[in-house]
Design a protein around this motif. Structure first.
Motif, short mmCIF file in Angstrom:
data_model
loop_
_atom_site.label_atom_id
_atom_site.label_comp_id
_atom_site.label_asym_id
_atom_site.label_seq_id
_atom_site.Cartn_x
_atom_site.Cartn_y
_atom_site.Cartn_z
N UNK A 97 26.07 29.91 46.66
CA UNK A 97 27.13 30.25 47.18
C UNK A 97 27.92 31.40 46.93
N UNK A 98 28.30 31.18 45.57
CA UNK A 98 28.99 32.26 44.86
C UNK A 98 28.13 33.61 44.62
N UNK A 99 26.93 33.20 44.24
CA UNK A 99 25.69 34.42 44.20
C UNK A 99 25.89 35.33 45.21
N UNK A 100 25.84 34.63 46.43
CA UNK A 100 25.68 35.48 47.79
C UNK A 100 27.11 36.16 48.00
N UNK A 101 28.12 35.41 47.84
CA UNK A 101 29.59 36.13 48.08
C UNK A 101 29.73 37.12 46.93
N UNK A 102 29.62 36.97 46.07
CA UNK A 102 29.86 38.10 44.97
C UNK A 102 29.05 39.18 45.29
N UNK A 103 28.04 39.20 45.86
CA UNK A 103 27.08 40.36 45.98
C UNK A 103 27.70 41.14 47.42
N UNK A 104 28.52 40.34 48.28
CA UNK A 104 29.06 40.97 49.58
C UNK A 104 30.30 41.75 49.02
N UNK A 105 31.03 40.81 48.15
CA UNK A 105 32.36 41.33 47.52
C UNK A 105 31.98 42.56 46.58
N UNK B 133 36.65 45.54 56.46
CA UNK B 133 35.81 44.82 55.93
C UNK B 133 36.41 43.38 55.53
N UNK B 134 37.89 43.49 55.58
CA UNK B 134 38.52 42.04 55.45
C UNK B 134 38.13 41.38 56.72
N UNK B 135 38.19 41.96 57.76
CA UNK B 135 38.15 41.22 59.08
C UNK B 135 36.64 40.87 59.11
N UNK B 136 35.62 41.72 58.87
CA UNK B 136 34.46 41.22 58.73
C UNK B 136 33.88 40.10 57.96
N UNK B 137 34.67 39.97 56.87
CA UNK B 137 34.10 38.93 55.79
C UNK B 137 35.10 37.66 56.23
N UNK C 201 26.57 25.75 49.89
CA UNK C 201 26.31 27.22 49.41
C UNK C 201 27.09 28.08 50.37
N UNK C 202 26.94 27.70 51.78
CA UNK C 202 27.68 28.27 53.13
C UNK C 202 29.18 28.11 52.86
N UNK C 203 29.56 27.08 52.64
CA UNK C 203 30.94 26.63 52.61
C UNK C 203 31.72 27.41 51.45
N UNK C 204 30.94 27.45 50.34
CA UNK C 204 31.35 28.00 49.11
C UNK C 204 31.40 29.65 49.19
N UNK C 205 30.25 30.33 49.70
CA UNK C 205 30.30 31.63 50.06
C UNK C 205 31.44 31.98 50.87
N UNK C 206 31.50 31.41 52.11
CA UNK C 206 32.45 31.76 53.08
C UNK C 206 33.94 31.84 52.64
N UNK C 207 34.20 30.45 52.03
CA UNK C 207 35.54 30.18 51.20
C UNK C 207 36.11 31.39 50.26
N UNK C 208 34.91 31.70 49.51
CA UNK C 208 34.81 32.63 48.63
C UNK C 208 35.30 34.13 49.13
N UNK C 209 34.79 34.49 50.37
CA UNK C 209 35.05 35.66 50.98
C UNK C 209 36.47 35.58 51.78
N UNK D 66 38.07 30.97 42.89
CA UNK D 66 38.16 31.94 43.71
C UNK D 66 39.79 32.36 43.90
N UNK D 67 40.49 31.49 43.75
CA UNK D 67 42.13 31.74 43.75
C UNK D 67 42.53 32.54 42.74
N UNK D 68 41.73 32.51 41.62
CA UNK D 68 42.42 33.23 40.44
C UNK D 68 42.00 34.67 40.56
#
Length: 200
Positions: A25-33, A81-85, A104-112, A170-172
């Protein structure tokens, strides 16, 4: 660069303790970020060149104009981009993971959702950083950059051990971004281009 690499290795090590679902999830989220952060960085590089050219020409008032224009540009990108994510992140994750697990999905969504509202903050830092680099004020640029990294790593290590779990990592990011942005903008405000009369 090596210091940043070590920091990223420590962060990845903390993330790895939460298992494959969180890692994916982090791997996917960080790519979008990174798509967004890279856009901000590119604009910051342009402002760096703009700053150097105008300092060389003695047109210091243009630096302040460039800062304001840069903020408008990055904030114009930050909003959609913030609204999209925040609202469409779940669909975007499938671009990077064909069949994501629920973890993985929950992790990525929460990260974004945690990071993307703070694009308005970090983008301002990167605009200010562009001016600092262009003006040759590298010491102050490094102070804000390392402050961001150190805070992110330290808080990630600490918060990961709390009830927040991986969400604490992610809060860091927003905390590091916010403190570093305050420093970068402060250094920009203190710059000689805000005090010196331009040459004619």
């Amino acid at each position: 660069q090596s210091f940043i690499s070590v920091g990223n290795i420590i962060l990845q090590g903390v993330i790895n303790t939460f298992g494959s679902g969180v890692i994916a999830g982090y791997s996917a989220g960080v790519k979008l970020n990174n798509l967004v952060i890279t856009s901000f960085t590119t604009l910051g590089n342009g402002i760096s060149n703009y700053t150097a050219q105008n300092i060389g020409a003695g047109k210091l008032s243009r630096i302040k104009e460039g800062f304001r224009a840069g903020l408008k540009l990055v904030w114009a990108l930050s909003l959609p981009m913030a609204l999209l994510y925040v609202f469409g992140g779940r669909a975007l994750i499938h671009v990077f993971i064909d069949a994501p697990t629920e973890t993985a999905m929950q992790t990525a969504v929460l990260y974004l959702r945690i990071l993307s509202p703070f694009y308005f903050v970090v983008s301002a830092k990167l605009v200010a950083d562009g001016i600092l680099r262009g003006a040759g004020v590298m010491g102050k640029f490094m102070v804000s950059t390392f402050t961001d990294l150190i805070l992110r790593v330290a808080l990630a290590v600490v918060l990961a051990k709390t009830a927040l779990g991986s969400a604490g990592i992610w809060c860091a990011w927003p905390v590091g971004w916010t403190v570093a942005t305050f420093l970068s903008v402060l250094f920009y405000k203190q710059g000689y281009w805000n005090r010196t009369q331009e040459t004619v």
